[in-house]
Design a protein around this motif. Structure first.
Motif, mmCIF file in Angstrom:
data_model
loop_
_atom_site.group_PDB
_atom_site.id
_atom_site.type_symbol
_atom_site.label_atom_id
_atom_site.label_comp_id
_atom_site.label_asym_id
_atom_site.label_seq_id
_atom_site.Cartn_x
_atom_site.Cartn_y
_atom_site.Cartn_z
ATOM 1 N N THR A 34 -10.299 45.222 -61.609
ATOM 2 C CA THR A 34 -10.697 44.776 -60.270
ATOM 3 C C THR A 34 -12.111 44.199 -60.246
ATOM 4 O OG1 THR A 34 -11.458 47.011 -59.693
ATOM 5 C CG2 THR A 34 -9.167 46.443 -59.146
ATOM 6 N N THR A 35 -12.743 44.078 -61.417
ATOM 7 C CA THR A 35 -14.063 43.446 -61.480
ATOM 8 C C THR A 35 -13.900 41.960 -61.789
ATOM 9 O OG1 THR A 35 -14.316 43.902 -63.853
ATOM 10 C CG2 THR A 35 -15.122 45.568 -62.315
ATOM 11 N N ASP A 36 -14.931 41.186 -61.458
ATOM 12 C CA ASP A 36 -14.955 39.744 -61.755
ATOM 13 C C ASP A 36 -13.811 38.983 -61.099
ATOM 14 O OD1 ASP A 36 -17.189 40.159 -63.427
ATOM 15 O OD2 ASP A 36 -15.856 40.757 -65.059
ATOM 16 N N VAL A 37 -13.327 39.511 -59.990
ATOM 17 C CA VAL A 37 -12.254 38.817 -59.262
ATOM 18 C C VAL A 37 -12.838 37.754 -58.344
ATOM 19 C CG1 VAL A 37 -10.354 39.096 -57.646
ATOM 20 C CG2 VAL A 37 -10.755 40.835 -59.402
ATOM 21 N N TYR A 38 -13.934 38.093 -57.684
ATOM 22 C CA TYR A 38 -14.620 37.143 -56.790
ATOM 23 C C TYR A 38 -16.036 36.924 -57.283
ATOM 24 C CZ TYR A 38 -10.760 38.274 -53.654
ATOM 25 O OH TYR A 38 -9.524 38.472 -53.117
ATOM 26 N N VAL A 39 -16.541 35.729 -57.053
ATOM 27 C CA VAL A 39 -17.920 35.430 -57.392
ATOM 28 C C VAL A 39 -18.832 36.130 -56.387
ATOM 29 C CG1 VAL A 39 -19.666 33.611 -57.548
ATOM 30 C CG2 VAL A 39 -17.349 33.208 -58.406
ATOM 31 N N ASP A 71 -10.035 50.213 -63.078
ATOM 32 C CA ASP A 71 -11.282 49.752 -62.462
ATOM 33 C C ASP A 71 -11.764 48.441 -63.091
ATOM 34 O OD1 ASP A 71 -11.339 51.867 -60.717
ATOM 35 O OD2 ASP A 71 -12.706 53.084 -61.943
ATOM 36 N N ASP A 72 -11.595 48.329 -64.416
ATOM 37 C CA ASP A 72 -11.988 47.086 -65.087
ATOM 38 C C ASP A 72 -11.255 45.884 -64.504
ATOM 39 O OD1 ASP A 72 -13.663 48.394 -66.919
ATOM 40 O OD2 ASP A 72 -12.032 48.686 -68.369
#
Length: 322
Positions: free
Chosen positions: A315-320, A312-313
């Motif tokens: 897949t975070t901060d991939v898109y603004v 899960d980590d």
């Protein structure tokens, strides 16, 4: 000698020693297989990062290069968070997802190390424009290597910074080699003349001498804060390790690095000068050495046992998101 307070001298030596010990330990751990990815070490160049960044604060921004650990430490990034990032751990400054070449901490004004050669100068033009527009009094600094100084992005940034009269400083850290190509062969003209071609002031500085770097940086940063526009510092220094970890350095002469460590070591030069003038005692600096060694030991030990990012980590901060 430039007069600094004892507190400032302790801070300068502590940061330079931290960079040196951090990099030499990363060198060892990478060789042992404990660190993933690619690593480029800053050892030997400590006086440049510390001499510049001691004139900055958290509202000021810097953009770094692929050789960014020293800039991170000098800008105040957490050493343990840095080490965990290099190890790819969840507790790293970027959650273990950036690694060595992409460490960043915006709370400290560290916009990031950068795997793109010449990628930093355009970024600091944006940061400097923001500071100018908002009236924060902040400045922005790009560290770039001699190889990066030949990139079009760098030259275009010189032009933009001058046209917009930005509070921007370009620090060309010339360690003599763009990877394995000598800068004496690959860089035409001089860095100072390049600055002058865009109407900027440029200064050449001995990057082994903390005091020389600090004083030059102090002056151009103060000028930028007062609305005087951009400047360039050509800092001539040397790196002790290869371009990357695993580089056999066959392009360097026999005994070249040993001679540099013996005669042009920024930490030894600093120690000698402050000891001779009585500004700091050798015993005080020895105690700093011991304290830093303990910090680096703890950083490695905690990184080795820290958990990696979860699925899960990742897949975070991939898109603004706004």
């Amino acid at each position: 000698m430039l007069q600094l307070s004892k507190e400032d001298l302790v801070k300068a030596y502590t940061q330079m020693r931290t960079i040196r010990d951090f990099e030499e330990r990363v060198h060892e751990e990478f060789a042992g297989g404990g660190i993933p990815g690619f690593v480029h070490l800053y050892a030997g160049e400590e006086a440049s990062a510390v001499g510049v960044c001691m004139n900055l604060n958290d509202k000021d921004n810097i953009a770094s290069t692929h050789r960014g650990h020293g800039h991170c430490i000098a800008k105040g990034c957490d050493v343990k968070g840095m080490m965990q990032e290099i190890y790819g751990r969840r507790g790293g400054l970027c959650g273990g997802k950036g690694g060595s070449m992409h460490i960043a901490d915006l709370s400290k004004g560290m916009m990031g190390a950068n795997g793109i050669v010449g990628g930093g100068p355009p970024l600091i033009c944006g940061a400097a424009l923001s500071a100018k527009t908002l009236g924060t009094g902040g400045v922005a600094v790009a560290f770039v290597g001699d190889g990066g100084s030949n990139q079009g992005t760098t030259l275009e940034s010189y032009n933009l910074a001058k046209v917009w009269n930005l509070p921007a400083i370009f620090v060309v850290e010339d360690n003599g080699y763009a990877e394995s190509t000598a800068s004496a062969w690959s860089v035409a003209g001089s860095q100072i003349k390049r600055a002058e071609a865009f109407g900027m002031e440029g200064y050449e500085v001995d990057g082994h001498d903390f005091f020389a770097v600090y004083e030059a940086a102090r002056d151009v940063i103060a000028k930028a804060r007062d609305g005087g526009g951009p400047s360039l510092l050509h800092v001539k220094l040397n790196r002790y390790f290869g371009h990357f970890e695993g580089d056999a350095m066959t392009y360097r002469g026999d005994g070249e690095v040993d001679a540099l460590r013996e005669s042009r070591d920024s930490l030894q030069i600093f120690r000698q000068r402050v000891s001779e003038t009585g500004l700091l005692e050798a015993a005080e600096m020895d105690e700093i050495d011991r304290s830093v060694a303990g910090l680096v030991d703890e950083a490695v030990s905690e990184s080795e046992t820290a958990p990696p990012p979860t699925r899960d980590d990742l897949t975070t901060d991939v898109y603004v998101s706004y």
